[in-house]
Design a protein around this motif. Structure first.
Motif, PDB file in Angstrom:
ATOM      1  N   GLN A   1       0.834  -1.182   0.000  1.00 51.92           N
ATOM      2  CA  GLN A   1       0.000   0.000   0.000  1.00 51.92           C
ATOM      3  C   GLN A   1       0.873   1.238   0.000  1.00 51.92           C
ATOM      4  N   THR A   2       0.293   2.336  -0.487  1.00 56.31           N
ATOM      5  CA  THR A   2       1.025   3.584  -0.537  1.00 56.31           C
ATOM      6  C   THR A   2       0.575   4.485   0.596  1.00 56.31           C
ATOM      7  N   ALA A   3       1.307   5.574   0.800  1.00 57.18           N
ATOM      8  CA  ALA A   3       0.958   6.543   1.836  1.00 57.18           C
ATOM      9  C   ALA A   3      -0.323   7.280   1.439  1.00 57.18           C
ATOM     10  N   PRO A   4      -0.985   7.913   2.403  1.00 57.14           N
ATOM     11  CA  PRO A   4      -2.174   8.702   2.084  1.00 57.14           C
ATOM     12  C   PRO A   4      -1.879   9.755   1.023  1.00 57.14           C
ATOM     13  N   HIS A   5      -2.790   9.924   0.078  1.00 62.64           N
ATOM     14  CA  HIS A   5      -2.597  10.914  -0.976  1.00 62.64           C
ATOM     15  C   HIS A   5      -3.944  11.243  -1.608  1.00 62.64           C
ATOM     16  N   PRO A   6      -4.062  12.401  -2.271  1.00 59.75           N
ATOM     17  CA  PRO A   6      -5.319  12.778  -2.903  1.00 59.75           C
ATOM     18  C   PRO A   6      -5.386  12.333  -4.362  1.00 59.75           C
TER      19      PRO A   6
ATOM     20  N   LEU B   1      -5.575  28.442 -18.573  1.00 57.06           N
ATOM     21  CA  LEU B   1      -4.954  28.017 -17.320  1.00 57.06           C
ATOM     22  C   LEU B   1      -5.126  26.507 -17.165  1.00 57.06           C
ATOM     23  N   SER B   2      -4.048  25.854 -16.735  1.00 51.88           N
ATOM     24  CA  SER B   2      -4.085  24.412 -16.508  1.00 51.88           C
ATOM     25  C   SER B   2      -3.809  24.120 -15.042  1.00 51.88           C
ATOM     26  N   LEU B   3      -4.655  23.307 -14.424  1.00 54.79           N
ATOM     27  CA  LEU B   3      -4.477  22.906 -13.031  1.00 54.79           C
ATOM     28  C   LEU B   3      -3.555  21.685 -13.020  1.00 54.79           C
ATOM     29  N   VAL B   4      -2.394  21.794 -12.370  1.00 54.36           N
ATOM     30  CA  VAL B   4      -1.377  20.740 -12.493  1.00 54.36           C
ATOM     31  C   VAL B   4      -0.980  20.086 -11.170  1.00 54.36           C
ATOM     32  N   GLY B   5      -1.345  20.675 -10.020  1.00 54.67           N
ATOM     33  CA  GLY B   5      -0.900  20.080  -8.760  1.00 54.67           C
ATOM     34  C   GLY B   5      -1.728  20.512  -7.571  1.00 54.67           C
ATOM     35  N   ILE B   6      -1.769  19.643  -6.555  1.00 49.93           N
ATOM     36  CA  ILE B   6      -2.444  19.960  -5.307  1.00 49.93           C
ATOM     37  C   ILE B   6      -1.478  19.687  -4.154  1.00 49.93           C
ATOM     38  N   ASN B   7      -1.325  20.653  -3.270  1.00 54.05           N
ATOM     39  CA  ASN B   7      -0.475  20.502  -2.096  1.00 54.05           C
ATOM     40  C   ASN B   7      -1.287  19.878  -0.962  1.00 54.05           C
ATOM     41  N   TYR B   8      -0.687  18.918  -0.238  1.00 54.05           N
ATOM     42  CA  TYR B   8      -1.420  18.268   0.845  1.00 54.05           C
ATOM     43  C   TYR B   8      -0.455  17.842   1.940  1.00 54.05           C
ATOM     44  N   ILE B   9      -1.017  17.511   3.097  1.00 50.00           N
ATOM     45  CA  ILE B   9      -0.233  17.105   4.261  1.00 50.00           C
ATOM     46  C   ILE B   9      -0.781  15.769   4.745  1.00 50.00           C
ATOM     47  N   VAL B  10       0.117  14.854   5.127  1.00 45.83           N
ATOM     48  CA  VAL B  10      -0.295  13.531   5.593  1.00 45.83           C
ATOM     49  C   VAL B  10      -0.195  13.457   7.110  1.00 45.83           C
TER      50      VAL B  10
ATOM     51  N   GLN C   1       3.363  17.869   0.611  1.00 47.11           N
ATOM     52  CA  GLN C   1       3.607  16.998  -0.521  1.00 47.11           C
ATOM     53  C   GLN C   1       2.785  17.505  -1.695  1.00 47.11           C
ATOM     54  N   LEU C   2       3.230  17.165  -2.879  1.00 43.46           N
ATOM     55  CA  LEU C   2       2.573  17.651  -4.089  1.00 43.46           C
ATOM     56  C   LEU C   2       2.005  16.484  -4.865  1.00 43.46           C
TER      57      LEU C   2
END
Length: 345
Positions: free
Chosen positions: A29-34, A159-168, A178-179
């Protein structure tokens, strides 16, 4: 008495089988991510806010995204716009790319982007600066970007949406975040395709997942080719040893074993000197050469059972014969004494 011995042996076998039924097998399994997907077609509209000449008119562009965000493998925390470049949706190139005539542009005069969004339904928060999306929950977030262009002329912008910043978890801080890469969400006059190098998580498997003391298990890994570091770590309790056979490496030394990129396979010998089964959770966490701030973890449970100690049948039988002989002798002696009391001889 022979039946008693057979029953005892069967009972031992039954206990061993029952123990194996409760051995857990956990897949990699991988770490939490969106995971971010579009909930509506993005729109972009412009308004002339300071009329003037061809090179002096200022236009304000308003871009509306509506996205679904799902928390996978655990909860995630997203910052609100107050966090600047580390907000979930920021105004930096971590989150958005500006296009002019389908070509990326970062030096346009008076670009001045801004972003606005609020905590969505389905999320929770203990502050006014961020919110948490629970594991396996999907929320819908309307995100609005605005920017200005001085003297746009006949050029087209998008405009292009390319990334979301998040915290685990454990959510100890707000940066660095993390991006997570976003693909396929952009307005007209912008390019939004799958990135040439997406994030690939590591994989781990153990076979068998339950090994006897002194037995071996094959640990297999698939580590992405763009991995920067891939340390394997195991926390060994007292009484357990775990050694990679080739090359020889003590996994219980407290030092990580670094796994090379791409497919790898190692045989590990386990020894359990305690009378109880021991379950451990080895894991490998990788960072990437080309995805700054990103990491992924793979792990799997493995149970090491002690060497089964069974009583030797020969010893058991000898002991039984000795007890039986002593019992018979004692009975004979008692009967002889009783006869002497009754008959006087």
């Amino acid at each position: 008495m022979k039946k008693i011995f057979i029953s005892f042996g069967s009972m031992v076998a039954t206990l061993i089988i029952a123990g194996s039924l409760f051995t857990s097998t956990v897949h990699a399994q991988t770490a939490p991510h969106p995971v971010v997907t579009t909930a509506a077609v993005p729109t972009i509209v412009s308004q002339n806010i300071t009329p003037g000449g061809v090179g002096t008119s200022t236009y304000r562009y308003t871009v509306s995204f509506k996205v679904n965000v799902t928390a996978v493998n655990g909860p995630i925390k997203l910052g609100l716009p107050v966090y600047g470049d580390y907000a979930a949706f920021s105004t930096s190139t971590r989150s958005v790319i500006l296009f002019m005539n389908l070509a990326t542009s970062t030096t346009l005069k008076y670009f001045n982007p801004s972003v606005s969004y609020t905590m969505p339904i389905g999320a929770s928060s203990s502050s006014a600066y961020d919110f948490i999306i629970p594991q396996n929950v999907t929320v819908t977030i309307p995100v609005t970007y605005t920017f200005t262009i001085v003297g746009p002329g006949a050029n087209n912008f998008g405009l292009s949406l390319v990334g979301i910043n998040y915290i685990v978890p454990p959510f100890a801080g707000y940066s660095p975040s993390q991006l997570g890469v976003i693909t396929g969400i952009c307005t007209v006059n912008a390019i939004c395709g799958t990135p040439a190098n997406p994030i690939v998580p590591p994989l781990m498997s153990l076979s068998p997942n339950s090994v006897v003391s002194g037995g071996t298990s094959v640990m297999s890994f698939v580590i992405p080719s763009d991995a920067l570091r891939a340390p394997l770590t195991i926390v060994c309790p007292p009484g357990l040893t775990a050694t990679v056979v080739n090359p020889t490496y003590d996994l219980c030394s407290g030092k990580p074993f670094y796994i090379p990129a791409n497919n790898s396979q190692y045989t590990v010998k386990f020894t359990n000197s305690t009378p109880l089964a021991i379950t451990i959770n080895p894991s490998v966490t990788i960072t990437y050469t080309d995805h700054a701030g990103e990491s992924r973890t793979a792990s799997a449970l493995i149970t090491v059972v002690p060497i089964s100690k069974q009583i030797s049948s020969s010893v058991f039988n000898i002991g039984f014969k000795n007890v039986a002989a002593n019992t018979i002798d004692a009975a004979a002696g008692f009967l002889s004494a009783l006869r002497g009391m009754i008959f006087g001889n």
